[in-house]
Design an enzyme around this catalytic site. Structure first.
Site, PDB file in Angstrom:
ATOM      1  N   LYS A  45       0.848  -1.208   0.000  1.00 21.74           N
ATOM      2  CA  LYS A  45       0.000   0.000   0.000  1.00 21.74           C
ATOM      3  C   LYS A  45       0.879   1.252   0.000  1.00 21.74           C
ATOM      4  CE  LYS A  45      -0.054  -0.353   5.000  1.00 21.74           C
ATOM      5  NZ  LYS A  45      -0.722  -0.974   6.146  1.00 21.74           N
ATOM      6  N   TYR A  74      16.653  30.292   9.127  1.00 18.93           N
ATOM      7  CA  TYR A  74      15.442  31.002   9.570  1.00 18.93           C
ATOM      8  C   TYR A  74      15.381  31.127  11.084  1.00 18.93           C
ATOM      9  CZ  TYR A  74      13.257  30.631   4.939  1.00 18.93           C
ATOM     10  OH  TYR A  74      12.950  30.734   3.617  1.00 18.93           O
TER      11      TYR A  74
HETATM   12  C1  PLP Z   1       0.090  -1.892   6.722  1.00 19.69           C
HETATM   13  C2  PLP Z   1      -0.499  -3.125   7.278  1.00 19.69           C
HETATM   14  C3  PLP Z   1       0.282  -4.289   7.408  1.00 19.69           C
HETATM   15  C4  PLP Z   1       1.783  -4.294   7.222  1.00 19.69           C
HETATM   16  O1  PLP Z   1       2.318  -3.773   8.425  1.00 19.69           O
HETATM   17  P1  PLP Z   1       3.887  -3.632   8.727  1.00 19.69           P
HETATM   18  O2  PLP Z   1       3.917  -3.191  10.141  1.00 19.69           O
HETATM   19  O3  PLP Z   1       4.398  -2.606   7.789  1.00 19.69           O
HETATM   20  O4  PLP Z   1       4.503  -4.955   8.520  1.00 19.69           O
HETATM   21  C5  PLP Z   1      -0.355  -5.456   7.799  1.00 19.69           C
HETATM   22  N1  PLP Z   1      -1.684  -5.463   8.099  1.00 19.69           N
HETATM   23  C6  PLP Z   1      -2.454  -4.361   8.007  1.00 19.69           C
HETATM   24  C7  PLP Z   1      -3.893  -4.446   8.342  1.00 19.69           C
HETATM   25  C8  PLP Z   1      -1.882  -3.152   7.616  1.00 19.69           C
HETATM   26  O5  PLP Z   1      -2.645  -2.057   7.561  1.00 19.69           O
END
Ligand code: PLP
Length: 399
Positions: free
Chosen positions: A55, A275
């Site tokens: 994702k 800044y």
């Molecule tokens: C993003 C996600 C994962 C992967 O998690 P990591 O901590 O990056 O390994 C797994 N399950 C769900 C439901 C997620 O949203």
């Protein structure tokens, strides 16, 4: 730069992506390291299938090249958040199983069916909408079900699972291919909540039709086999992030990021830099201006100030501290102790690489490596190492 000679330009770049001489920073993504991380995790779970969370553009690293490398390494099940991500991945991987962690967005069922995407249904409304769509189409389409076991985010509550189990009407309308839940404290393997969530997961699954089960993210994948079930779904560990809070990071680093020195200037003792004049030099100092800023994901909170641990870059064999405010397009670094051969206009500075990990940056910014990766900006020249094309058999067990 001999260490970049074997790298390829982004295989699916945006039309306006710059080449390395024209960009402020060069981001190198080692697809072989992602494959090695995948094989390591798959090896840890034995007979359990190892999927991958890709994702958010594979945590900012490029969903398409990353997923192609993972497929070649044997990965067959991919998790994205949203329908648009799933449809893009489907074009590249026609045979993959693709789940949507975000569930069923209202009115999206037709789109998902068209692109062969499986929503992970996480509420009574979503289940009702998917079931209705399946009845209308006269097809028992596949989908996952998300049950909540304590994180109180997505997922059916215990009461809802009981309700649903009592009336089998909607559940019969589609094919349940996976039941998932998500751990709240996975990165702390000994947290009592992990075991409590497992117990709740088993209790809820027993009420539903039998289907494959999955609860482990990266940290859960590295936990004892009780957490593995039929399918694990690591993300951050594939990309080199540290999965477990209290243990050394066993994963290979995937990302390196180099910035260019725009100029070097002398700052006299007592003068300020940047800044709001937040930093004043205590000595006559050499300050390098480097071409990466907060617009590139080098967080403004990494500004050199009174934080317990300051952010550093690595240049000419030395660590050099970020001083003064991080600007949109640049940072200022004290390079007084760096040999001038390196601290010069056009010199290269490591911001992430062999000496500075994404976990270091995350610690300095008081955040997590997930945010460091997903914040890496769009202005870099992205270079991908070729990946190992030898197809592994695939870790999937037959469904
Ligand atoms: C993003 C996600 C994962 C992967 O998690 P990591 O901590 O990056 O390994 C797994 N399950 C769900 C439901 C997620 O949203």
């Amino acid at each position: 730069m001999s260490d970049t000679e074997h790298l390829q330009e982004n295989p699916s770049p945006d039309a306006d992506e710059p080449s390395s001489e024209l960009a402020g920073g060069t981001l190198m993504i080692d697809l072989r390291a992602i494959q090695a991380n995948y094989r390591y995790l798959a090896g840890r779970v034995g007979q359990t299938e190892c999927g991958a969370a890709v994702k958010a553009d594979a945590y900012g690293l490029g969903m398409i090249p990353v997923s192609q490398a993972l497929w070649a390494a044997g990965c067959r099940t991919f998790f994205v958040a949203l329908p648009c991500e799933g449809a893009k991945l489907r074009q590249t991987l026609p045979e993959a199983t693709i789940y949507l962690l975000g569930g069923l967005l209202p009115g999206s069922a037709g789109y998902l069916a068209q692109h062969n995407l499986q929503p992970i249904l996480s509420s009574i409304e979503e289940i009702g909408e998917w079931a209705q769509f399946c009845r209308d189409q006269d097809r028992r389409l596949p989908a996952g079900i998300h049950v909540d076991t304590g994180i109180n985010r997505l997922g059916l509550t215990s009461a809802q699972v009981e309700c649903l189990a009592a009336s089998h009407k909607d559940l019969g309308a589609f094919r349940i291919t996976l039941i998932i839940s998500h751990l709240a404290c996975a990165d702390t393997p000994n947290a009592p909540m992990n075991r409590e969530q497992l117990a709740t997961f088993d209790r809820l699954r027993a009420m539903l039709p039998h289907a494959r089960a999955s609860i482990a993210n990266s940290a859960g994948t590295l936990n004892v086999p009780d957490f593995h079930y039929d399918l694990v779904r690591p993300g951050i560990a594939l990309y080199g992030g540290k999965p477990l809070a209290d243990r050394a990071n066993p994963m290979k680093q995937v990302v390196s990021l180099y910035g260019t020195v725009l100029s070097v200037r002398e700052v006299k003792a007592g003068e300020s830099v940047g800044y709001s004049a937040t930093w004043r030099s205590e000595r006559n100092a050499q300050i390098a201006i480097i071409s990466v800023g907060y617009a590139d994901g080098f967080f403004r909170c990494l500004s050199g100030s009174s934080r317990s641990e300051r952010a550093h870059i690595f240049i000419g064999g030395q660590f050099a501290p970020v001083v003064g405010r991080v600007s949109m397009d640049m940072i200022t670094v004290d390079v007084t102790d760096v040999p001038p051969d390196f601290a010069r206009r056009g010199g290269r500075a490591e911001l992430i690489g062999p000496h500075i990990t994404i976990d270091d940056l995350a610690r300095w910014a008081e955040t997590i490596p997930y945010e460091v990766l997903t914040a890496l900006g769009p202005r870099y020249c992205r270079l991908y190492s070729p990946y190992d094309q030898r197809q592994d058999r695939g870790s999937r067990q037959d469904l």
